[in-house]
Design a protein around this motif. Structure first.
Motif, short mmCIF file in Angstrom:
data_model
loop_
_atom_site.label_atom_id
_atom_site.label_comp_id
_atom_site.label_asym_id
_atom_site.label_seq_id
_atom_site.Cartn_x
_atom_site.Cartn_y
_atom_site.Cartn_z
N LEU A 1 0.80 -1.22 0.00
CA LEU A 1 0.00 0.00 0.00
C LEU A 1 0.83 1.27 0.00
N LYS A 2 2.12 1.18 0.33
CA LYS A 2 2.97 2.36 0.28
C LYS A 2 3.48 2.66 -1.12
N GLU A 3 3.24 1.72 -2.04
CA GLU A 3 3.68 1.90 -3.42
C GLU A 3 2.63 2.64 -4.22
N GLU A 4 3.06 3.55 -5.10
CA GLU A 4 2.12 4.29 -5.93
C GLU A 4 1.36 3.35 -6.84
N ASN A 5 0.04 3.54 -6.92
CA ASN A 5 -0.80 2.71 -7.78
C ASN A 5 -2.05 3.52 -8.14
N LEU A 6 -1.98 4.29 -9.21
CA LEU A 6 -3.08 5.17 -9.60
C LEU A 6 -4.29 4.37 -10.06
N GLU A 7 -4.05 3.23 -10.69
CA GLU A 7 -5.15 2.40 -11.18
C GLU A 7 -5.97 1.86 -10.01
N ALA A 8 -5.29 1.37 -8.97
CA ALA A 8 -6.00 0.85 -7.80
C ALA A 8 -6.73 1.97 -7.07
N LEU A 9 -6.12 3.15 -7.01
CA LEU A 9 -6.76 4.29 -6.35
C LEU A 9 -8.05 4.69 -7.06
N GLU A 10 -8.00 4.77 -8.38
CA GLU A 10 -9.20 5.15 -9.12
C GLU A 10 -10.28 4.09 -9.00
N SER A 11 -9.87 2.82 -9.04
CA SER A 11 -10.84 1.73 -8.88
C SER A 11 -11.46 1.74 -7.48
N GLY A 12 -10.63 1.94 -6.46
CA GLY A 12 -11.11 1.92 -5.09
C GLY A 12 -11.93 3.14 -4.71
N PHE A 13 -11.86 4.19 -5.53
CA PHE A 13 -12.64 5.39 -5.27
C PHE A 13 -14.14 5.08 -5.27
N SER A 14 -14.52 4.00 -5.94
CA SER A 14 -15.93 3.60 -5.95
C SER A 14 -16.43 3.32 -4.54
N ASN A 15 -15.53 2.89 -3.65
CA ASN A 15 -15.92 2.63 -2.26
C ASN A 15 -16.28 3.94 -1.57
N LEU A 16 -15.50 4.98 -1.81
CA LEU A 16 -15.81 6.28 -1.21
C LEU A 16 -17.15 6.80 -1.72
N LYS A 17 -17.42 6.65 -3.00
CA LYS A 17 -18.70 7.10 -3.56
C LYS A 17 -19.87 6.39 -2.91
N ARG A 18 -19.70 5.09 -2.64
CA ARG A 18 -20.78 4.34 -1.98
C ARG A 18 -21.02 4.87 -0.57
N HIS A 19 -19.97 5.23 0.13
CA HIS A 19 -20.15 5.75 1.49
C HIS A 19 -20.80 7.13 1.48
N LEU A 20 -20.49 7.95 0.49
CA LEU A 20 -21.19 9.23 0.35
C LEU A 20 -22.68 8.98 0.13
N GLY A 21 -23.00 7.96 -0.65
CA GLY A 21 -24.40 7.61 -0.88
C GLY A 21 -25.09 7.15 0.39
N ILE A 22 -24.37 6.41 1.23
CA ILE A 22 -24.94 5.95 2.50
C ILE A 22 -25.29 7.15 3.38
N ILE A 23 -24.37 8.08 3.51
CA ILE A 23 -24.60 9.25 4.37
C ILE A 23 -25.79 10.06 3.87
N SER A 24 -25.92 10.16 2.57
CA SER A 24 -27.02 10.97 2.01
C SER A 24 -28.38 10.41 2.37
N LYS A 25 -28.47 9.10 2.64
CA LYS A 25 -29.76 8.48 2.99
C LYS A 25 -30.29 8.97 4.33
N PHE A 26 -29.41 9.57 5.14
CA PHE A 26 -29.83 10.08 6.45
C PHE A 26 -30.06 11.59 6.44
N GLY A 27 -29.96 12.21 5.27
CA GLY A 27 -30.28 13.62 5.13
C GLY A 27 -29.25 14.57 5.71
N ILE A 28 -28.01 14.12 5.82
CA ILE A 28 -26.98 14.93 6.47
C ILE A 28 -25.89 15.29 5.46
N PRO A 29 -25.44 16.56 5.42
CA PRO A 29 -24.35 16.92 4.50
C PRO A 29 -23.04 16.25 4.92
N ALA A 30 -22.24 15.89 3.92
CA ALA A 30 -20.97 15.21 4.18
C ALA A 30 -19.80 16.07 3.74
#
Length: 552
Positions: A341-370
């Motif tokens: 994980l200390k090695e640069e990997n832009l492809e893995a970072l962009e792919s894993g960004f989908s996890n962050l998007k899902r969590h933003l979606g979870i927070i939005s279901k409770f009506g709270i700004p993130a």
């Protein structure tokens, strides 16, 4: 850079009476544990308009992502901006401290202190919870041994003993061996104290009276004629409350920058409800302008339970959520091996960004700004930092880099400004995910589908029947507390990123009537963890002068 413990040992702490006085807590309400720790005695709650902000995270790597560090650093930064801020955190459990994580009081220049005390026994709350839990176990076995006038069917006893340590050998045990003088033999087991119902009760009780009511309501098993047996039936709630008389009082300490921090209660978020005590949060709300609190692991676990269990129990109205993400966590969710994980990997970072998007979606279901907090690590490369910035801008979400580990409150100023902006826009429209009167199965399936993204739920043998039985017994209005791996949005820790077309498997259902929720065990999650192959404890030591080393 110095180690966390070296930084903490060099910190300039104020007397805890001074910290309390600056926030309007009179010295008469303090029970001092030395110069730098104190319990806060009950007092009349102050009316106020404090802003409650939750800190949560994406799905983490096994090493954790600095969510507690970010919480502490944000509190320090807000105070630097002139916002009267208190931080409320959970107490560290000795299990993870001796196991995979080491110290759990923040890191770098964003720690709560005295760090060694907080990590090691602190004011004894967790030991008191362990004692109260195990007293009830002793009372159950003694009642059966002394004639069993309540007709307890030992095969139905769901109450387990507990210990504040990762000890896989205790998951399943047999008690009462050795002949008649030693009791009635039966199968038993241990949970870690952080997952015990007593821990949950302490963290959700509003005062000592409510604590006793909740303790009395604990269902320990069933009689031969299938009636529930409670702690009140065993006349055990009074003694348990006595054992918890000091533990229910929240603990006041401070950060390295002298921001007041209330550290109280410690349920895990993967196998319990993952939030510090309601008493601690409400005490802070009565004495500050901003209260920054955290919930364990990702928003799929701690945040959902904070919203659906703790906020429901305490009538709390959070106004903003900070979502902590790290480049290494997103690379891990994008498929990069945890050893690289200390090695640069832009492809893995962009792919894993989908996890962050899902969590933003979870927070939005409770009506709270993130507000997304990108917690920077020294291994992050410039290209990785540029990429995550571009990806966040595309999401049109509020975000900031955080360097509170290396710079303390100064490293969280931009994040604090974004949080203030989110709060002052007054756009929060908080709501729980489901109504109390929804059927238990429907609650489970709503969490599985709307929060985890599952296609459905599979119920193993007997679990559907247990859910129907609980509803028939009057427990259908309780919220559900999902026990699930923290490493995935699914119940399979190997399904990283943003998995699709999976089902959640319910393998057991356990009533926690005193806590006021129903625990739903999914996948292979354990309520008693084990130590890793190289536990953090191997690096710990104490010198002749009493100085501790290796505690992270």
């Amino acid at each position: 850079m110095k180690s966390d413990i070296e930084i903490a040992q060099e910190g300039n702490m104020k007397k805890i009476t001074e910290i309390a006085g600056e926030f309007g807590i009179d010295e008469s309400r303090l029970e001092n544990y030395g110069d730098y720790k104190a319990k806060i005695k009950p007092g009349k709650a102050k009316d106020g308009n404090a802003h409650l902000v939750l800190v949560t995270a994406v799905n983490p790597t096994p090493a954790g992502e600095g969510k507690t560090t970010s919480t502490i650093g944000l509190g320090q930064a807000l105070n630097k901006l002139g916002r009267k801020t208190m931080v409320t955190l959970r107490e560290p459990s000795l299990g993870p401290i001796m196991g995979i994580k080491g110290g759990a009081a923040g890191g770098g220049y964003s720690q709560v202190v005295p760090m060694e005390d907080i990590n090691l026994h602190f004011t004894g709350d967790i030991h008191a919870i362990t004692a109260a839990n195990n007293f009830l176990s002793a009372a159950i076995d003694n009642h059966i041994h002394q004639g069993n006038s309540l007709g307890i069917d030992s095969r139905t006893v769901t109450w387990k003993r507990c210990v504040d340590m990762n000890d896989r050998a205790l998951r399943s045990v047999t008690v009462g061996l050795g002949g008649k003088p030693n009791g009635f033999p039966r199968e038993d087991g241990f949970t870690i104290t952080a997952a015990s119902e007593i821990m949950a009760i302490l963290c959700l009780a509003s005062d000592i009276s409510d604590l006793k009511k909740r303790l009395a309501s604990i269902v320990i098993g069933y009689s031969y004629d299938k009636n529930p047996i409670t702690a009140a039936d065993l006349k055990a709630e009074g003694a348990m409350a006595v054992l918890l008389k000091d533990a229910i009082k929240p603990n006041l300490v401070q950060t390295l920058e002298n921001t007041p921090a209330i550290v109280h209660g410690g349920p895990f978020a993967n196998i319990a409800h993952g939030c510090n005590s309601l008493v601690a949060t409400k005490t802070a709300l009565g004495n500050a302008e901003y209260v920054i609190t955290e919930a364990g692991f990702g928003s799929d676990l701690g945040a959902e339970k904070f919203f659906d269990i703790k906020c429901r129990a305490g009538n709390l109205k959070p106004e903003a959520t900070v979502l902590v993400a790290t480049i290494r966590a997103l690379k891990y969710n994008g498929g990069q091996d945890k050893k690289e994980l200390k090695e640069e990997n832009l492809e893995a970072l962009e792919s894993g960004f989908s996890n962050l998007k899902r969590h933003l979606g979870i927070i939005s279901k409770f009506g709270i700004p993130a507000v997304v907090c990108v917690n920077k690590f020294s291994s992050d490369t410039e290209k990785e930092l540029e990429l995550i910035g571009r990806l966040l801008e595309q999401e049109n979400t509020s975000w900031a880099f955080s360097e509170v580990f290396e710079k303390g409150g100064d490293g969280g100023i931009e994040l604090a400004e974004k949080v203030i902006e989110a709060v002052e826009r007054k756009i929060s429209d908080f709501k729980t995910l489901y109504p109390s009167n929804m059927k238990l199965k429907d609650k489970i399936e709503m969490i599985a589908k709307d929060i985890y993204g599952a296609s459905g739920v599979t119920y193993q043998s007997g679990t559907s029947r247990t859910l129907r039985k609980l509803e028939k017994s009057g427990y259908g209005n309780l919220p559900v507390c999902m026990a699930k791996t923290q490493y995935s949005l699914s119940d399979n820790p190997k399904l990283l990123g943003s998995p699709k077309n999976f089902e959640i498997t319910v393998r057991d259902v356990i009533l926690k009537a005193g806590a006021g929720f129903v625990v739903v065990l999914t996948g292979n999650v354990m309520t008693m963890p084990g130590l890793p192959s190289k536990p953090a404890s191997e690096n710990m030591d104490i010198y002749d002068d009493g100085v501790i080393s290796g505690l992270f």
